[in-house]
Design an enzyme around this catalytic site. Structure first.
Site, PDB file in Angstrom:
ATOM      1  N   GLU A 182       0.816  -1.226   0.000  1.00 21.44           N
ATOM      2  CA  GLU A 182       0.000   0.000   0.000  1.00 21.44           C
ATOM      3  C   GLU A 182       0.844   1.267   0.000  1.00 21.44           C
ATOM      4  OE1 GLU A 182      -2.844  -0.132   3.195  1.00 21.44           O
ATOM      5  OE2 GLU A 182      -4.238  -1.272   1.958  1.00 21.44           O
ATOM      6  N   GLU A 251      -6.900  -7.539  -0.506  1.00 24.68           N
ATOM      7  CA  GLU A 251      -7.409  -7.453   0.870  1.00 24.68           C
ATOM      8  C   GLU A 251      -8.883  -7.087   0.853  1.00 24.68           C
ATOM      9  OE1 GLU A 251      -5.217  -5.048   3.687  1.00 24.68           O
ATOM     10  OE2 GLU A 251      -3.303  -5.765   2.899  1.00 24.68           O
TER      11      GLU A 251
END
Ligand code: GAL
Length: 859
Positions: A182, A251
């Site tokens: 991320e 995710e």
């Protein structure tokens, strides 16, 4: 071509040698990951190996497989494996190779997220704290010292996997790897260096030649050949940055994490299933649940700060390894339904059309196969739609899956899976009480000295930042100061009190004057800082101020998270109440001690000749080490310790840390609505439980850490508590429930089929005890007709078959699982012309306990 041909022969030979060999060529295209030339729809779930024990792994992985997963995802936690620079540790819970092999043994693939930055609510995001002390280092940017270390560790892990032949390209299970994590969310803060860092990371990863694709999540500019993937509660609108890359979701948050001082988050399965189905409806072919089993943050591994020891995450498998129903079962049904569409899904892009406001159809039609998804993305109104000449009802916020473009096998809002009411059964922690132990309480103790007690204490002018001082070798740092008060000082004027003002970057502190605890302060997950005004009484002459500052997991997220800092950086002031006089103590000469005396003595193992067991057990006093011996609860149910009655500290069982405990830290009173409407976008603060109650009272003790008797429990209690109040809780299933309607759409293979005519007879109600060794021991309720209510509170409707209970008992009692056709063929028809349903509530017990009862039913 020659290479591929060789690989296939190589894999075939490997296949002959081992039962669980995987074959190898993993590539990708616009539609999907391509494994051995075949595009695949893949369902994945996160299980982080150190958040459970090697003894739990096979069961967790089997339950994942049974739930319909193809892939297990895990991060690799750098600071777990290289606590000391260049000294690697891959033993026990850290045995990554064993974990990957265990997944392979179950026939599942692995997605290995090496990072090595993980985030993951893990201490310091997974970075070892020594990294911070390398001269000139800047984390996660175009910085040579950082890049050198990141490359070394990444290469080390790749090498470890290659040595064990674990990449799919070598016949192993790893089909995918992740580099960074991320970074796109924080890149803005690193300026132009961010771009060159990401390009470097991509090239570095690619150069390691794993033979399988790499992904970067939340990285819109991930350079080729890295696949950029999506993380979030929904990813249906996501598009990869190239038409040559598949749409992947790394995710899908199945719930959310818990913080000390926070309420318990949960995510309704109807919404989670909706998110999954929407993703596959709009072109996705790989999705991963974060987490599928969350587990436990043992030791001092939690990040945060303030992340709790439990990392349950409301995942489909709960912290203790028990199926969370109906979440696990409903998702299993979703996976089955999606898999029935696989050929069509990987064969083409969907054609999306509107069926009205908030109503959308996506059709995958290629050659002779056709699959369709019908969605109602409205949050209020159920709808009826016409599709291909047929009419379909679509509840609000739901997706129906039609693997043949005609028959609905599943609607995400209709649960055809068992519900479960788990319960903890409590029993007292009756140790093998030794008469030598404190007045028969079974406990002995050692006081932790207040203030400086270790030889390595040192003196410094001014207040020090904590992480730079302790290097996270301990949660604790003492700041100690002696002050002299003359009789004419304003603090003593008229015998009035003084206020000690302390400011800290976090995360919590206890203040002592002249050896007595005078006050405590703590931050919370939203703001770690502490600012306290503590009334104290000083005496003429010498006084001692001892401040114990503590960390509760180091920051794991955000740009420059490593620079957040902790500890009492000041100011520290004495304020006279009467005349407002203030003395700033911040730049005085303070004495520091890293860690506790008891840590230096190794008290956590229970050894030491200093344990006091003669006098009355001290209770509700700060800074005490407690020890007792106990027998494990009988049976095989998972075990927790209920720490209600304690304050804050850390606990060890047979020398293994079961984590930090903090049962007195309660969540705020407000924020938990009575029930949570799954319709509409979910967020981490939408569905909360447990407001106004302690965030975590139960602490998991893995069974494999226990012997049947003579176990040692050691606690370090900071604030004060009563250890005799501790009890055991064993995790059990109170009730197993299911409620299925005659008209319920259900995955094709759970429909009853008449063996002679092949005619579908209707849906089936399935009950299955969640743990191996358990059988259904009683049917608490059964009704076929128009029953109402929810698990634990069903009641009969006006229409009810009198035979329901005995039919269900006959089919289920004494078995691990049973299935019953929900139709008048099974029960007769108690009310013609009315749509009927079957509701059952059952309970499970260990087979041995049940055997005496089963004879009653002649099973
Ligand atoms: C994501 C992160 C994960 C985890 C998750 C929240 O942003 O990639 O590692 O921290 O949030 O549980």
């Amino acid at each position: 071509m020659r290479g591929t041909g060789f690989l296939l022969v190589f894999c075939w030979v490997l296949g002959l040698l081992a039962s669980t060999s995987f074959c190898g060529n993993v590539t990708y295209d616009h539609r999907a990951l391509v494994i051995d030339g075949k595009r695949r729809v893949l369902i994945s779930g996160s299980i982080h190996y150190p958040r459970s024990t090697p003894e739990m792994w096979p069961d967790l992985i089997q339950k994942s497989k049974d739930g319909g997963l193809d892939v297990i995802e895990t991060y690799v936690f750098w600071n777990l494996h290289e606590q000391v620079r260049n000294q690697y540790d891959f033993e026990g819970r850290k045995d990554l190779v064993k974990f990957v092999k265990t997944v392979a043994d179950a026939g599942l693939y692995v997605h290995l997220r090496i990072g090595p930055y993980a985030c993951a609510e893990w201490n310091y995001g997974g970075f070892p704290v020594w990294l911070h002390f390398i001269p000139g280092i800047q984390f996660r940017t175009d910085n040579e010292p950082f890049k050198a270390e990141m490359k070394r560790f990444t290469a080390k892990i790749v090498d470890l996997m290659q040595q064990a032949k674990l990449y799919a390209s070598q016949g192993g299970p790893i089909i995918l790897s992740q580099i960074e994590n991320e970074y796109g969310n924080v890149a803005w803060a690193y300026g132009p260096a961010a771009k060159s860092y990401i390009n470097w990371a991509a090239a570095m990863a690619t150069s390691l030649d794993t033979g399988v694709p790499w992904v970067m999540c939340q990285q819109a500019d991930a350079p080729d050949p890295i696949i950029n993937t999506c993380n979030g509660f929904y990813c249906d609108q996501f598009k990869p940055n190239s038409n040559k890359k598949p749409k992947m979701w790394t995710e899908n948050w199945s719930g959310w994490f818990l913080s000390f001082g926070g309420p318990v988050p949960y995510r309704p399965v109807e919404d989670l299933a909706f998110a999954v189905a929407r993703f596959f409806q709009l072109g996705g072919t790989f999705q991963n649940y974060y987490m599928y089993h969350g587990g436990t943050n043992f030791g001092r591994t939690t990040g945060g700060p303030f992340i709790s020891t439990s990392y349950d995450y409301d995942a489909p498998i709960d912290e203790y390894g028990i199926l969370r129903q109906p979440k696990w079962g409903h998702l299993k049904d979703v996976h089955k339904a999606v898999k029935l569409c696989e050929e069509a899904l990987v064969g083409t892009d969907p054609t999306v059309t509107s069926l009205g406001q908030n109503l959308e159809a996506a059709v995958y039609k290629t050659g002779s196969v056709c699959a369709a998804f019908l969605a109602n993305v409205g949050t209020q109104s159920d709808a009826t739609v016409n599709f291909n000449g047929n009419s379909y009802s679509l509840p609000a916020w739901s997706v129906s899956i039609l693997p043949d473009c005609k028959n609905v096998v599943l609607n995400t809002a209709k649960i055809n899976s068992a519900a479960m009411i788990p319960s903890f059964s409590h029993q007292s922690l009756k140790g093998n009480i030794d008469s030598s132990e404190a007045l028969g309480s079974g406990w002995s103790w050692i006081n932790e000295p207040v203030g400086i007690s270790k030889d390595d204490a040192f003196v410094k002018l001014g207040l020090l930042e904590q992480i730079n001082t302790t290097a996270d070798n301990s949660d604790y740092l003492w700041y100690s100061l002696g002050i002299e008060i003359k009789s004419d000082e304003p603090f003593l004027e008229d015998g009035s009190q003084t206020v000690l003002h302390v400011e800290s970057l976090g995360h919590a502190l206890h203040a002592f004057t002249n050896g007595k605890l005078v006050g405590s302060g703590k931050g919370n997950s939203g703001n770690a800082k502490v600012s306290e005004d503590i009334p104290i009484a000083l005496v003429t002459g010498k006084n001692k101020i001892d401040l114990l500052s503590l960390t509760v997991g180091l920051q794991n997220y955000g740009a420059f998270f490593d620079k957040t800092g902790a500890g009492i950086t000041g100011p520290v002031k004495l304020k006279g109440i009467k005349n407002g006089t203030t003395v700033d103590l911040s730049s005085q000469e303070w004495t520091y001690q890293v860690g506790l005396k008891g840590e230096e003595l190794g008290l956590s193992s229970g050894s030491s000749s200093q344990w006091d067991s003669k006098s009355t057990l001290p209770k509700n006093q700060p800074l005490i080490w407690y020890k007792t011996k106990f027998d494990a609860p009988a049976g095989s149910d998972p075990v927790a310790l209920d720490f209600t009655g304690l304050g804050k500290g850390e606990a060890w069982v047979n020398g293994q840390s079961i984590g930090r405990y903090w049962p007195v830290y309660a969540s705020p009173n407000s924020g938990c609505a009575g029930s949570c409407n799954y319709r509409g976008p979910y967020g981490s603060s939408k569905c909360l439980r447990n407001c106004g109650k302690p965030s975590q009272t139960l602490y998991h003790v893995p069974r494999s850490w226990l012997q049947s008797s003579g176990n040692t429990l050691v606690l370090f209690e900071e604030i004060g508590g009563d250890p005799t109040k501790i009890s055991f809780a064993t995790r059990q299933i109170g009730s197993l429930c299911s409620h299925v309607s005659e008209s319920h759409p259900s995955p094709i293979d759970t429909w009853n089929t008449d063996s002679t005519s092949g005619r579908k007879l209707g849906p089936t109600l399935l009950l299955e005890c969640p743990s191996p060794g358990q059988v259904i021991s009683s049917i608490k309720f059964a009704s076929f007709g128009t029953p109402s209510g929810t698990c634990g509170g069903y009641s009969h409707g006006q229409c009810s078959s009198r035979r329901a209970l005995s039919i269900v008992e006959k089919a289920c009692i004494g078995s691990k699982s049973c299935s019953i056709g929900v139709s008048v063929n099974t029960f007769g028809d108690p009310c013609k012309g009315v749509t009927k349903s079957l509701a059952v509530e059952a309970s499970c017990t260990e087979r041995s306990e049940a055997s005496s009862k089963t004879s009653l039913y002649g099973v």
